[in-house]
Design an enzyme around this catalytic site. Structure first.
Site, PDB file in Angstrom:
ATOM      1  N   LYS A   1     -11.359   0.463  -2.707  1.00 20.02           N
ATOM      2  CA  LYS A   1     -10.259   1.061  -3.464  1.00 20.02           C
ATOM      3  C   LYS A   1     -10.632   1.042  -4.960  1.00 20.02           C
ATOM      4  CE  LYS A   1      -7.423   0.785   0.448  1.00 20.02           C
ATOM      5  NZ  LYS A   1      -6.961  -0.106   1.491  1.00 20.02           N
TER       6      LYS A   1
ATOM      7  N   SER B   1       0.801  -1.222   0.000  1.00 15.83           N
ATOM      8  CA  SER B   1       0.000   0.000   0.000  1.00 15.83           C
ATOM      9  C   SER B   1       0.831   1.267   0.000  1.00 15.83           C
ATOM     10  CB  SER B   1      -0.944  -0.002   1.196  1.00 15.83           C
ATOM     11  OG  SER B   1      -0.214  -0.005   2.399  1.00 15.83           O
TER      12      SER B   1
ATOM     13  N   HIS C   1      -4.621  -3.431  -2.998  1.00 16.56           N
ATOM     14  CA  HIS C   1      -4.177  -2.478  -4.025  1.00 16.56           C
ATOM     15  C   HIS C   1      -3.957  -3.126  -5.393  1.00 16.56           C
ATOM     16  CE1 HIS C   1      -3.939   0.702  -1.080  1.00 16.56           C
ATOM     17  NE2 HIS C   1      -3.546  -0.251  -0.258  1.00 16.56           N
TER      18      HIS C   1
HETATM   19  C1  PLP Z   1      -6.973  -0.094   2.951  1.00 11.09           C
HETATM   20  C2  PLP Z   1      -6.363  -1.367   3.367  1.00 11.09           C
HETATM   21  C3  PLP Z   1      -6.996  -2.206   4.279  1.00 11.09           C
HETATM   22  C4  PLP Z   1      -8.214  -1.787   5.028  1.00 11.09           C
HETATM   23  O1  PLP Z   1      -9.330  -1.708   4.219  1.00 11.09           O
HETATM   24  P1  PLP Z   1     -10.520  -0.725   4.582  1.00 11.09           P
HETATM   25  O2  PLP Z   1     -11.641  -1.191   3.765  1.00 11.09           O
HETATM   26  O3  PLP Z   1     -10.044   0.644   4.228  1.00 11.09           O
HETATM   27  O4  PLP Z   1     -10.758  -0.869   6.060  1.00 11.09           O
HETATM   28  C5  PLP Z   1      -6.443  -3.452   4.508  1.00 11.09           C
HETATM   29  N1  PLP Z   1      -5.304  -3.824   3.907  1.00 11.09           N
HETATM   30  C6  PLP Z   1      -4.638  -3.017   3.061  1.00 11.09           C
HETATM   31  C7  PLP Z   1      -3.370  -3.474   2.439  1.00 11.09           C
HETATM   32  C8  PLP Z   1      -5.140  -1.767   2.776  1.00 11.09           C
HETATM   33  O5  PLP Z   1      -4.479  -0.952   1.960  1.00 11.09           O
END
Ligand code: PLP
Length: 393
Positions: free
Chosen positions: A248, A189, A217
């Site tokens: 995302k 990330s 991601h």
């Molecule tokens: C954003 C993210 C999460 C958490 O997800 P949310 O839906 O924002 O709570 C978990 N793992 C990774 C690698 C992330 O980038």
């Protein structure tokens, strides 16, 4: 006399002193390549909305239809009476998308990691984490009570050393049921680089461990139809636990686990963040399902190709070699927290929004500008970013 308030203010002052103080910025527009903040419009290079779906008409229409048919709220947790049709439809499309037997969705990715890892592991088990995995996985590992080992980022030799240790500890304990779980992200990330998943699969098989891969991601961004990196490498069926987020590239919100039917049935029975939490709003599930549909369509392919063009353009114009750029994230590592904060401020003066990422999101002294690209950017937006970054040198 207000000792509690004084103590909090003392701690806040310490954060300011270390340039680690953070504050919320109110955004008065929809998520997109342009953000309205404080009456000004900024070009946005900070969202995880890689395909530009968060404000897409098809996702909005799906959310509105779900509100009209299923209401604003789900009424209860999934196991009581909140298991509304949109959640089942979403889980069916996730399983098809990820080519697994089954899927389960959670209210957030954070809740997914916490619920899944604590359901699967206990104090007799071992969890082996890449040094850079997301905070939700670190917190889940701690909460599970399992023994935690951390291997250097993407370092296969170090991973193998940890696996050997875990196997030996398992043999010595005489507990045949001890699980060894390796957890990594597929595209990281904050660094944007990819894990050596094929080699990791071979290692976990060699040592009889399980593998969990967080594709937060990569889902929507890499692989055929945006299925993610595991699918791109043809090893999806050798990864026991595939995790990801719906907030995302897929443009909505929530988290998911894809895997076997037994895994999903087990999580329904044991994942506390799933059981003891009201089901998400049906609109979120409907929007995510629409996002998955677009990711797999010709439009999705066009959007991925636009995203790749933006990244190639950026690399060409800046000579940036820091990232292997397999996803949509480019970190510009500045190190010092104050330097990163000043660089972000200087970009904001030029109406470009890229927040400084600091401890505890990344290690102390590894502060950075984290640039993220979206299919919704235009080539002119990329040129504008490149021009503004040159003023930082
Ligand atoms: C954003 C993210 C999460 C958490 O997800 P949310 O839906 O924002 O709570 C978990 N793992 C990774 C690698 C992330 O980038």
């Amino acid at each position: 006399m207000n000792p509690f308030g004084d103590e909090l203010n003392r701690r806040l002052a310490a954060l300011r002193e270390q340039k680690l103080f953070r504050e919320l910025r109110r955004v008065d527009s929809a998520s997109g390549p342009r953000l309205e903040i404080g009456g000004r419009t900024f070009l946005n290079f900070s969202a995880n909305d890689y395909l530009g779906l968060a404000n897409h008409p098809a996702l909005k229409a799906a959310a509105i239809r779900a509100v009209e048919k299923f209401g604003a709220g789900a009424g209860a947790s999934r196991l009581i009476c909140g298991s509304l049709a949109p959640f089942h439809e979403l889980e069916e499309s996730l399983a098809v998308f990820k080519q697994t037997e089954a899927a389960l969705t959670f209210s957030t990715g954070y809740a997914t990691a916490v619920g899944t890892i604590t359901a699967l592991l206990g104090k007799d088990d071992v969890i082996i984490l890449d040094k850079l995995v997301h905070a939700s996985i670190v917190d889940a590992a701690k909460l599970s009570g399992a023994k935690i080992r951390v291997f250097a980022h993407n370092d296969l030799d170090d991973l193998e050393a940890k696996l050997k240790w875990a196997n030996l500890a398992k043999a010595e304990s005489g507990k045949r049921k001890t699980e060894i779980l390796v957890v990594t992200e597929s595209i990281f990330s904050m660094d944007g680089d990819a894990a050596p998943l094929r080699e990791m699969v071979a290692l976990k098989e060699k040592y009889g461990a399980l593998l969990m891969v967080d594709e937060a991601h990569a889902t929507g961004v890499t692989g055929e139809n945006g299925r993610g990196l595991a699918s791109e490498l043809g090893i999806g069926n050798r990864i026991e636990i595939q995790m990801g987020t719906l907030g995302k590239a897929l443009g909505a919100s929530g988290g998911y686990i894809c895997g076997s039917r037994a895994l999903v049935d087990f999580l329904v029975n044991r994942a506390r963040s799933f059981i003891f939490s009201t089901a998400p709003v049906p609109a979120a599930a409907a929007a995510a399902a629409a996002g998955i549909q677009i990711a797999q369509s010709a439009e999705g392919e066009n959007r991925r190709s636009q995203l790749r063009q933006h990244l190639a353009e950026f690399q060409l114009a800046t000579g940036n070699r820091q990232s292997t750029i397999t996803g949509a994230i480019v970190p510009l590592i500045l190190g010092d927290e104050e330097r990163a904060v000043a660089a972000a401020a200087k970009l904001r003066e030029q109406n470009i929004f890229v927040p400084a990422i600091r401890y505890p999101t990344v290690a102390r002294g590894a502060a950075r500008l984290r640039l993220t690209f979206s299919a919704a950017h235009s080539p002119a937006d990329i040129a504008e970013l490149v021009r503004a970054l040159k003023t930082l040198d």
